[in-house]
Design an enzyme around this catalytic site. Sequence first.
Site, PDB file in Angstrom:
ATOM      1  N   ILE A  32       0.842  -1.209   0.000  1.00  0.00           N
ATOM      2  CA  ILE A  32       0.000   0.000   0.000  1.00  0.00           C
ATOM      3  C   ILE A  32       0.874   1.256   0.000  1.00  0.00           C
ATOM      4  CG2 ILE A  32      -1.933   1.201   1.099  1.00  0.00           C
ATOM      5  CD1 ILE A  32      -2.688  -1.425   2.447  1.00  0.00           C
TER       6      ILE A  32
ATOM      7  N   THR B  30      12.040  -5.459   4.690  1.00  0.00           N
ATOM      8  CA  THR B  30      11.840  -6.851   5.112  1.00  0.00           C
ATOM      9  C   THR B  30      11.458  -7.642   3.860  1.00  0.00           C
ATOM     10  OG1 THR B  30       9.451  -6.618   5.433  1.00  0.00           O
ATOM     11  CG2 THR B  30      10.876  -6.011   7.308  1.00  0.00           C
TER      12      THR B  30
ATOM     13  N   THR C  89      -6.292  -1.068  10.392  1.00  0.00           N
ATOM     14  CA  THR C  89      -7.074  -2.106   9.707  1.00  0.00           C
ATOM     15  C   THR C  89      -8.439  -2.309  10.352  1.00  0.00           C
ATOM     16  OG1 THR C  89      -7.121  -4.492   9.339  1.00  0.00           O
ATOM     17  CG2 THR C  89      -5.793  -3.764  11.170  1.00  0.00           C
ATOM     18  N   ASP C  90      -9.382  -2.824   9.573  1.00  0.00           N
ATOM     19  CA  ASP C  90     -10.696  -3.163  10.136  1.00  0.00           C
ATOM     20  C   ASP C  90     -10.623  -4.384  11.050  1.00  0.00           C
ATOM     21  OD1 ASP C  90     -10.298  -5.121   8.178  1.00  0.00           O
ATOM     22  OD2 ASP C  90     -12.186  -4.774   7.124  1.00  0.00           O
ATOM     23  N   GLU C  91      -9.510  -5.129  10.972  1.00  0.00           N
ATOM     24  CA  GLU C  91      -9.425  -6.370  11.768  1.00  0.00           C
ATOM     25  C   GLU C  91      -9.425  -6.106  13.269  1.00  0.00           C
ATOM     26  OE1 GLU C  91      -6.816  -9.463  10.527  1.00  0.00           O
ATOM     27  OE2 GLU C  91      -7.079  -8.998   8.412  1.00  0.00           O
TER      28      GLU C  91
ATOM     29  N   TYR D 134      -1.707 -10.578  14.723  1.00  0.00           N
ATOM     30  CA  TYR D 134      -1.600  -9.384  13.856  1.00  0.00           C
ATOM     31  C   TYR D 134      -2.594  -8.311  14.302  1.00  0.00           C
ATOM     32  CZ  TYR D 134      -2.743  -6.308   9.949  1.00  0.00           C
ATOM     33  OH  TYR D 134      -3.034  -5.196   9.190  1.00  0.00           O
TER      34      TYR D 134
ATOM     35  N   LYS E  40      -1.995  -4.571  15.901  1.00  0.00           N
ATOM     36  CA  LYS E  40      -2.487  -3.328  15.276  1.00  0.00           C
ATOM     37  C   LYS E  40      -3.398  -2.590  16.270  1.00  0.00           C
ATOM     38  CE  LYS E  40      -1.902  -1.896  11.614  1.00  0.00           C
ATOM     39  NZ  LYS E  40      -0.843  -1.040  11.017  1.00  0.00           N
TER      40      LYS E  40
ATOM     41  N   LEU F 214      -4.390 -13.365  -0.399  1.00  0.00           N
ATOM     42  CA  LEU F 214      -5.281 -14.211  -1.215  1.00  0.00           C
ATOM     43  C   LEU F 214      -5.247 -13.881  -2.717  1.00  0.00           C
ATOM     44  CD1 LEU F 214      -7.491 -16.455  -1.230  1.00  0.00           C
ATOM     45  CD2 LEU F 214      -9.165 -14.592  -1.138  1.00  0.00           C
TER      46      LEU F 214
ATOM     47  N   TYR G 201      -9.186 -21.693   2.428  1.00  0.00           N
ATOM     48  CA  TYR G 201      -9.238 -22.119   3.831  1.00  0.00           C
ATOM     49  C   TYR G 201     -10.671 -22.463   4.251  1.00  0.00           C
ATOM     50  CZ  TYR G 201      -4.686 -19.621   4.287  1.00  0.00           C
ATOM     51  OH  TYR G 201      -3.405 -19.166   4.146  1.00  0.00           O
TER      52      TYR G 201
ATOM     53  N   HIS H  31      -9.938 -18.127  12.539  1.00  0.00           N
ATOM     54  CA  HIS H  31     -10.275 -17.390  11.297  1.00  0.00           C
ATOM     55  C   HIS H  31     -11.509 -16.505  11.474  1.00  0.00           C
ATOM     56  CE1 HIS H  31     -10.538 -18.017   6.633  1.00  0.00           C
ATOM     57  NE2 HIS H  31     -10.402 -16.748   6.972  1.00  0.00           N
TER      58      HIS H  31
HETATM   59  P1  NAD Z   1       3.264  -4.874   3.429  1.00  0.00           P
HETATM   60  O1  NAD Z   1       3.563  -6.043   4.289  1.00  0.00           O
HETATM   61  O2  NAD Z   1       3.090  -5.067   1.962  1.00  0.00           O
HETATM   62  O3  NAD Z   1       4.378  -3.753   3.611  1.00  0.00           O
HETATM   63  C1  NAD Z   1       4.922  -3.422   4.857  1.00  0.00           C
HETATM   64  C2  NAD Z   1       6.161  -2.566   4.613  1.00  0.00           C
HETATM   65  O4  NAD Z   1       6.680  -2.178   5.898  1.00  0.00           O
HETATM   66  C3  NAD Z   1       7.279  -3.287   3.861  1.00  0.00           C
HETATM   67  O5  NAD Z   1       7.824  -2.449   2.881  1.00  0.00           O
HETATM   68  C4  NAD Z   1       8.291  -3.586   4.959  1.00  0.00           C
HETATM   69  O6  NAD Z   1       9.643  -3.643   4.475  1.00  0.00           O
HETATM   70  C5  NAD Z   1       8.080  -2.407   5.895  1.00  0.00           C
HETATM   71  N1  NAD Z   1       8.503  -2.698   7.271  1.00  0.00           N
HETATM   72  C6  NAD Z   1       8.200  -3.794   8.011  1.00  0.00           C
HETATM   73  N2  NAD Z   1       8.793  -3.718   9.211  1.00  0.00           N
HETATM   74  C7  NAD Z   1       9.458  -2.531   9.248  1.00  0.00           C
HETATM   75  C8  NAD Z   1      10.249  -1.885  10.215  1.00  0.00           C
HETATM   76  N3  NAD Z   1      10.491  -2.436  11.408  1.00  0.00           N
HETATM   77  N4  NAD Z   1      10.787  -0.673   9.915  1.00  0.00           N
HETATM   78  C9  NAD Z   1      10.565  -0.102   8.706  1.00  0.00           C
HETATM   79  N5  NAD Z   1       9.834  -0.689   7.740  1.00  0.00           N
HETATM   80  C10 NAD Z   1       9.284  -1.892   8.010  1.00  0.00           C
HETATM   81  O7  NAD Z   1       1.956  -4.224   4.071  1.00  0.00           O
HETATM   82  P2  NAD Z   1       0.708  -3.517   3.374  1.00  0.00           P
HETATM   83  O8  NAD Z   1      -0.263  -4.547   2.985  1.00  0.00           O
HETATM   84  O9  NAD Z   1       1.218  -2.550   2.388  1.00  0.00           O
HETATM   85  O10 NAD Z   1       0.116  -2.745   4.634  1.00  0.00           O
HETATM   86  C11 NAD Z   1       0.578  -1.451   4.988  1.00  0.00           C
HETATM   87  C12 NAD Z   1      -0.164  -0.959   6.219  1.00  0.00           C
HETATM   88  O11 NAD Z   1      -1.563  -0.929   5.952  1.00  0.00           O
HETATM   89  C13 NAD Z   1       0.013  -1.857   7.437  1.00  0.00           C
HETATM   90  O12 NAD Z   1       0.118  -1.024   8.572  1.00  0.00           O
HETATM   91  C14 NAD Z   1      -1.269  -2.679   7.484  1.00  0.00           C
HETATM   92  O13 NAD Z   1      -1.577  -3.039   8.801  1.00  0.00           O
HETATM   93  C15 NAD Z   1      -2.265  -1.689   6.938  1.00  0.00           C
HETATM   94  N6  NAD Z   1      -3.429  -2.267   6.235  1.00  0.00           N
HETATM   95  C16 NAD Z   1      -3.262  -3.200   5.241  1.00  0.00           C
HETATM   96  C17 NAD Z   1      -4.383  -3.666   4.558  1.00  0.00           C
HETATM   97  C18 NAD Z   1      -4.244  -4.681   3.433  1.00  0.00           C
HETATM   98  O14 NAD Z   1      -5.257  -5.173   2.936  1.00  0.00           O
HETATM   99  N7  NAD Z   1      -3.058  -5.022   2.976  1.00  0.00           N
HETATM  100  C19 NAD Z   1      -5.662  -3.202   4.891  1.00  0.00           C
HETATM  101  C20 NAD Z   1      -5.791  -2.266   5.921  1.00  0.00           C
HETATM  102  C21 NAD Z   1      -4.663  -1.793   6.582  1.00  0.00           C
HETATM  103  O1  DAU Z   2      -8.951  -6.516   6.556  1.00  0.00           O
HETATM  104  C1  DAU Z   2      -7.735  -5.863   6.369  1.00  0.00           C
HETATM  105  C2  DAU Z   2      -6.601  -6.853   6.411  1.00  0.00           C
HETATM  106  O2  DAU Z   2      -6.671  -7.596   5.205  1.00  0.00           O
HETATM  107  C3  DAU Z   2      -5.243  -6.212   6.571  1.00  0.00           C
HETATM  108  O3  DAU Z   2      -5.175  -5.563   7.804  1.00  0.00           O
HETATM  109  C4  DAU Z   2      -4.128  -7.264   6.475  1.00  0.00           C
HETATM  110  O4  DAU Z   2      -2.854  -6.646   6.516  1.00  0.00           O
HETATM  111  C5  DAU Z   2      -4.287  -8.008   5.166  1.00  0.00           C
HETATM  112  O5  DAU Z   2      -3.330  -9.038   5.096  1.00  0.00           O
HETATM  113  C6  DAU Z   2      -5.691  -8.591   5.040  1.00  0.00           C
HETATM  114  O6  DAU Z   2      -5.902  -9.671   5.981  1.00  0.00           O
HETATM  115  P1  DAU Z   2      -6.709 -11.006   5.584  1.00  0.00           P
HETATM  116  O7  DAU Z   2      -6.290 -12.079   6.482  1.00  0.00           O
HETATM  117  O8  DAU Z   2      -8.152 -10.723   5.442  1.00  0.00           O
HETATM  118  O9  DAU Z   2      -6.101 -11.206   4.072  1.00  0.00           O
HETATM  119  P2  DAU Z   2      -5.561 -12.508   3.300  1.00  0.00           P
HETATM  120  O10 DAU Z   2      -5.353 -12.089   1.879  1.00  0.00           O
HETATM  121  O11 DAU Z   2      -4.460 -13.165   4.015  1.00  0.00           O
HETATM  122  O12 DAU Z   2      -6.821 -13.473   3.345  1.00  0.00           O
HETATM  123  C7  DAU Z   2      -8.070 -13.084   2.809  1.00  0.00           C
HETATM  124  C8  DAU Z   2      -9.060 -14.213   3.078  1.00  0.00           C
HETATM  125  O13 DAU Z   2      -8.694 -15.337   2.261  1.00  0.00           O
HETATM  126  C9  DAU Z   2      -9.040 -14.715   4.499  1.00  0.00           C
HETATM  127  O14 DAU Z   2     -10.367 -15.070   4.891  1.00  0.00           O
HETATM  128  C10 DAU Z   2      -8.165 -15.971   4.456  1.00  0.00           C
HETATM  129  C11 DAU Z   2      -8.414 -16.496   3.056  1.00  0.00           C
HETATM  130  N1  DAU Z   2      -7.282 -17.198   2.411  1.00  0.00           N
HETATM  131  C12 DAU Z   2      -6.065 -16.585   2.381  1.00  0.00           C
HETATM  132  C13 DAU Z   2      -4.983 -17.184   1.783  1.00  0.00           C
HETATM  133  C14 DAU Z   2      -3.618 -16.508   1.784  1.00  0.00           C
HETATM  134  C15 DAU Z   2      -7.470 -18.438   1.792  1.00  0.00           C
HETATM  135  O15 DAU Z   2      -8.594 -18.979   1.793  1.00  0.00           O
HETATM  136  N2  DAU Z   2      -6.393 -19.030   1.199  1.00  0.00           N
HETATM  137  C16 DAU Z   2      -5.150 -18.472   1.185  1.00  0.00           C
HETATM  138  O16 DAU Z   2      -4.188 -19.106   0.639  1.00  0.00           O
END
Ligand code: NAD
Ligand code: DAU
Length: 360
Positions: free
Chosen positions: A13, A38, A136-138, A162, A166, A202, A219, A300
């Site tokens: 993001i 990382t 996050t909404d989680e 996780y 958060k 996913l 899953y 889950h």
């Molecule tokens: P990501 O895992 O793709 O990226 C995380 C980044 O943070 C990476 O570039 C990593 O190198 C860096 N990082 C990790 N540890 C670090 C540290 N100690 N110091 C400096 N940098 C570090 O994550 P994302 O999916 O891009 O999520 C970004 C943010 O948005 C997170 O805070 C996550 O909780 C939040 N978020 C994600 C989602 C989603 O669907 N992916 C949804 C809602 C909120």
């Molecule tokens: O809701 C926001 C969150 O969404 C963020 O805060 C997290 O950083 C982000 O990783 C994401 O979490 P989820 O656990 O919802 O995302 P993920 O893509 O891991 O999984 C989405 C759904 O799919 C979840 O119900 C688990 C399921 N899943 C996931 C994987 C990786 C499967 O069924 N099979 C899989 O192989």
Amino acid sequence: MRTYLVTGGAGFIGSNYIHYMFKKYGDEIRIINLDALTYAGNLENLKEVEGRENYTFIRGDICDKDTVSSIFAQYDIDRVVHFAAESHVDRSIRNPEVFVQTNVLGTAVMLNCAKQAWELPDGSFQEGKRFLHVSTDEVYGSLEEEGEYFYETTPYDPHSPYSASKAGSDMLVKAYMDTYKFPANITNCSNNYGPYQFPEKLIPLIINNALQGKKLPVYGDGKNVRDWLYVEDHAKAIDMVQEKGRLFETYNVGGHNEKQNIEIVNIIIETLQEMLPESDPRKQLVSKELITYVEDRKGHDRRYAIAPDKIREEIGWEPETMFKEGIRLTIQWFFEHEDWMRSVTSGDYQKYYEEMYNTK
Ligand code: NAD
Ligand code: DAU
């Protein structure tokens, strides 16, 4: 020129946000990107911006006070956008400690360094400084019933390491706002998808596996529901909250796009079949027969669903990319970035995948 400190800008993001901001503001802003690189951080995500004079990358850990405070000393930071975190639920179940370290302690360091840099002798803060914590909404836990939604007032009830970490980081931001009137906002967003997403999540995992004719792991019963948002819409929401949001407020971000996981997998397969030309040999590999139900994720969460009323009514943000379009844009991006996928799935990813999905 306004200066942004973005943490975690080399991740999914964060890198989309940096692209969005340069597209929107061009040379009017400066961005300093602090990222530890990382497994989830990748400078390839930022190739198009690395030559800009108003962009600086610093490799460093948000838990390292000296690094963070030296950035505040060197640059007059106006805005912090704090993405850096460990973000994958499955990894948190296997190895929780690093989630507490990065997400909780790292956020504490970020808050404290910003406070020290921005605080005036009378305890107030310099005009115009703002810290946005990306969450996050989680943190709200799990919904069962259709028709129930997460509001900003929904009590926190995190379940995974996780989401607990958060939630801990959100509480620290709230404590800084309540105790010091520290100028911050929190955004709690639903599941994002789009370019540069690491294929442990996913949607990119299913796209990558389907194109190779590999099993598509679903899953449990596949009926868990997530509320999907195209990543650029999230980037826009973050910018709008910093520009128009009321300080000290939380804004939920999501687009009423709830789908069961099995629906997502089916849509990806159907869209791949539509988009791949007859001449592409991968077309023969992509099939619903690849769907494989596997052991459920521990603890889950059943359903997430955001009520985005507050951000819509106060700020005027609404998602612009419907899922049908967003998933095509995402798949098109993966078609055009096969090298990116190859490079992020080499090495450590294989080991992770084998252990996670017992494919050894
Ligand atoms: P990501 O895992 O793709 O990226 C995380 C980044 O943070 C990476 O570039 C990593 O190198 C860096 N990082 C990790 N540890 C670090 C540290 N100690 N110091 C400096 N940098 C570090 O994550 P994302 O999916 O891009 O999520 C970004 C943010 O948005 C997170 O805070 C996550 O909780 C939040 N978020 C994600 C989602 C989603 O669907 N992916 C949804 C809602 C909120
Ligand atoms: O809701 C926001 C969150 O969404 C963020 O805060 C997290 O950083 C982000 O990783 C994401 O979490 P989820 O656990 O919802 O995302 P993920 O893509 O891991 O999984 C989405 C759904 O799919 C979840 O119900 C688990 C399921 N899943 C996931 C994987 C990786 C499967 O069924 N099979 C899989 O192989």
